[in-house]
Design a protein around this motif. Sequence first.
Motif, short mmCIF file in Angstrom:
data_model
loop_
_atom_site.label_atom_id
_atom_site.label_comp_id
_atom_site.label_asym_id
_atom_site.label_seq_id
_atom_site.Cartn_x
_atom_site.Cartn_y
_atom_site.Cartn_z
N GLN A 171 -1.65 8.19 -8.08
CA GLN A 171 -2.79 7.89 -8.95
C GLN A 171 -2.42 7.24 -10.27
OE1 GLN A 171 -6.24 10.87 -8.58
NE2 GLN A 171 -4.45 12.21 -8.47
N MET A 221 -0.77 -1.38 -10.43
CA MET A 221 -1.27 -0.39 -9.50
C MET A 221 -2.76 -0.26 -9.65
SD MET A 221 0.42 3.36 -9.01
CE MET A 221 -1.00 4.35 -9.36
N ASN A 222 -3.46 -0.20 -8.55
CA ASN A 222 -4.91 -0.02 -8.61
C ASN A 222 -5.24 1.37 -9.12
OD1 ASN A 222 -7.44 -1.12 -8.33
ND2 ASN A 222 -7.68 -0.57 -6.19
N THR A 223 -6.39 1.51 -9.75
CA THR A 223 -6.92 2.77 -10.30
C THR A 223 -6.20 3.24 -11.56
OG1 THR A 223 -5.56 4.36 -9.04
CG2 THR A 223 -7.55 3.50 -7.95
N THR A 254 -3.15 3.62 -2.09
CA THR A 254 -3.20 2.91 -3.36
C THR A 254 -2.57 1.52 -3.24
OG1 THR A 254 -2.99 5.04 -4.48
CG2 THR A 254 -2.61 3.07 -5.80
N THR A 255 -3.27 0.53 -3.73
CA THR A 255 -2.77 -0.84 -3.70
C THR A 255 -1.81 -1.07 -4.86
OG1 THR A 255 -4.83 -1.63 -2.71
CG2 THR A 255 -3.40 -3.28 -3.71
N THR A 291 0.86 -1.19 0.00
CA THR A 291 0.00 0.00 0.00
C THR A 291 0.90 1.24 0.00
OG1 THR A 291 -1.75 -1.15 1.21
CG2 THR A 291 -1.83 1.26 1.19
N SER A 340 -4.18 8.44 -0.38
CA SER A 340 -4.86 7.64 -1.40
C SER A 340 -4.90 6.15 -1.06
CB SER A 340 -4.16 7.82 -2.75
OG SER A 340 -2.81 7.38 -2.68
#
Length: 433
Positions: A179, A221-223, A147-148, A140, A145
């Motif tokens: 992001q 990466m997520n997102t 983010t994973t 993480t 954020s």
Amino acid sequence: MSGQVDFEERRLGPGDEFHVQYMRTLTNSDIIFRFIVTPSYEMGDVQAFKNYIASFPGTVQPKDMEQLMEYVLKGYVVITIESECYLFEAVKTETSGIGEAINEAIVQGPRDALSENIELNINLIRRRYQSSALKIEMLTVGNVSKTTVAILYDADRVDRQVLDEMREKIGGVKVDILQSAGELEKYITTQKFRVFPTMVVTERPDRVVFNIAEGKVAVLMNTTGFAILAPTIFTDFFTAMDDKIQVPLVGWFLKVIRYIGLFMTLTLPGFYVTFASYNPEILKVQISLLIAGSRAAVPYPSFMEVFLMLLMMEFLTEASLRLPKAIGPTATTVGGLILGQAATQAGLVSNIMIILVSAVAISNFIIPLSMMGYTVRVIKYIIVLFAITFGLVGMVVSVVGLILYLSGMRSFGRPYLKMTLLEIKSKGERRNG
């Protein structure tokens, strides 16, 4: 959680025995109704419902309030049963689904691209890489954020030093918001002041799979619908995925074409300045006279002509990227035609300069990965500056200096100019055999 307009707090069960809290905008209401609300009334027994929730896949018990808040902000539901707290996974996932690869389009082969959902991306990769040696580590990143980030590698083929360095660098990233894969690539790059990219950022799952099989490390990466691949060598940026599908001779021919395009886009503007203003005697007399005749009406030196047209081409390229897709290609094509025709008739630039700039633009666009394409667009101005200052000698010095610079570059400690890991292994096996 006061002040959160999307925060829900309810009591469930026949006697309101169960206390439920969650963020409405982050959780899936269908999952909550189906797997929490309905069973809470159907079971009736508190102990049975507690056992049901505790045994449900994805349910965890928080260690402290900080972990509880972290999971709630991810989309988990807090269920309190007899002073015991459970975190039930009910995350709402809003993604664009699986689409076609846009930035790395190919003629043959799979057309699907990575999505903004990291679990879906892992699914795309596991379907193609069905090996028990494929390992995934989740981290993480981002204080706000959260983010994973997933590190993927083949445990039998990966370079352990690269893997350890990747873990260390991602674990050391201290930012509030993360992001995009490009941001992460910038944070984990050792060389802060660099010109060439040292990691590949790709949207294609097949490229990710191919590089994992080569012993490289992939980072999802997520997102974001992009992955990072490391370590990277120079030739990786000039390899399209359908090169693997073509007949070997055709694949090599396409690679040679790309390297010729690279040489053209880097050197043509500099050569024009050199032959027009410094060393016209190197060319045949007819060609030198042709260049001089086309520049007869141009009122300023050749280097100003080159800079003017290169900048106009940069403007058109940027406009084609930023304008809406419905009008972008049309506007830039018409604008380019009008600009070239009017500039030539007005005597602001020569006919040969228009041809040269078009050749530079086309040869730049054949580079498969946009990261290297952007770098080449910048490097050609440096070579032009050397040509303006020192003529043909400056051209030679700038090209040799560029090669020396590439020779000294490293990607996670590995030389930037070298063969792929698979080629090294195959040659070693042939020697041993």
